[in-house]
Scaffold this motif. Sequence first.
Motif, short mmCIF file in Angstrom:
data_model
loop_
_atom_site.label_atom_id
_atom_site.label_comp_id
_atom_site.label_asym_id
_atom_site.label_seq_id
_atom_site.Cartn_x
_atom_site.Cartn_y
_atom_site.Cartn_z
N TYR A 95 27.39 107.84 -44.19
CA TYR A 95 26.01 108.31 -44.34
C TYR A 95 25.36 108.34 -42.97
N ARG A 144 18.66 110.58 -43.28
CA ARG A 144 17.80 111.60 -43.92
C ARG A 144 17.08 112.39 -42.84
N ARG A 145 16.97 113.69 -43.09
CA ARG A 145 16.19 114.54 -42.19
C ARG A 145 15.27 115.43 -43.03
N PHE A 159 16.89 116.27 -46.58
CA PHE A 159 18.34 116.36 -46.68
C PHE A 159 18.94 115.00 -46.37
N GLU A 160 19.94 114.62 -47.15
CA GLU A 160 20.74 113.42 -46.91
C GLU A 160 22.05 113.91 -46.32
N ASP A 161 22.34 113.51 -45.08
CA ASP A 161 23.52 114.01 -44.37
C ASP A 161 24.65 112.97 -44.38
N ARG A 221 28.89 112.48 -43.09
CA ARG A 221 30.03 112.99 -42.34
C ARG A 221 31.29 112.71 -43.16
N THR A 239 30.10 118.07 -41.85
CA THR A 239 28.88 117.43 -42.33
C THR A 239 28.52 118.03 -43.68
N SER A 252 25.51 118.09 -46.48
CA SER A 252 24.08 117.82 -46.63
C SER A 252 23.68 118.03 -48.08
N SER A 284 20.52 117.88 -50.93
CA SER A 284 19.07 117.93 -51.10
C SER A 284 18.74 118.17 -52.56
N GLN A 326 26.47 118.65 -54.55
CA GLN A 326 26.71 119.49 -53.37
C GLN A 326 28.22 119.67 -53.26
#
Length: 126
Positions: free
Chosen positions: A51, A54-55, A68-70, A72, A81, A83, A85, A94
């Motif tokens: 994790y 958040r952006r 968005f929760e990103d 890797r 990546t 993401s 949402s 997703q």
Amino acid sequence: NTFRRAWIIALMGILGSPACSSGSGGPAGYGAKVRFKKDAVLVFPDFDLIYLGRRHVKSPKFKPGFNFEDFRVSRGNQSITVSWSSGTGLLGPQDFEFGGRKFELELRHHDKLGWLKEDEVVVSMK
């Protein structure tokens, strides 16, 4: 001797589970709720999941914008990546592809497992 060995293996499984469920990283399975926290590595059979955070993205069409929760996804020298949402409120998985296989990452709600806590993720194979 066999009973003792089975008991030790069972105890190791029980004691090993909290590491993953506490969000501190460790082995993780598909289709199960897994707790996560920033920068902790969750080890799935086909990849590692981290994790990133958040952006927020502003949008002229949707005044509140989008969070968005990103994450890797990586294994060896391959990395992507993913993401997630909630968009405008419709909760769903997703989709992503990694290593030639298709997966889903879900936060907040899972169709079979119900509501998820803020720090829980479900990754499933498609």
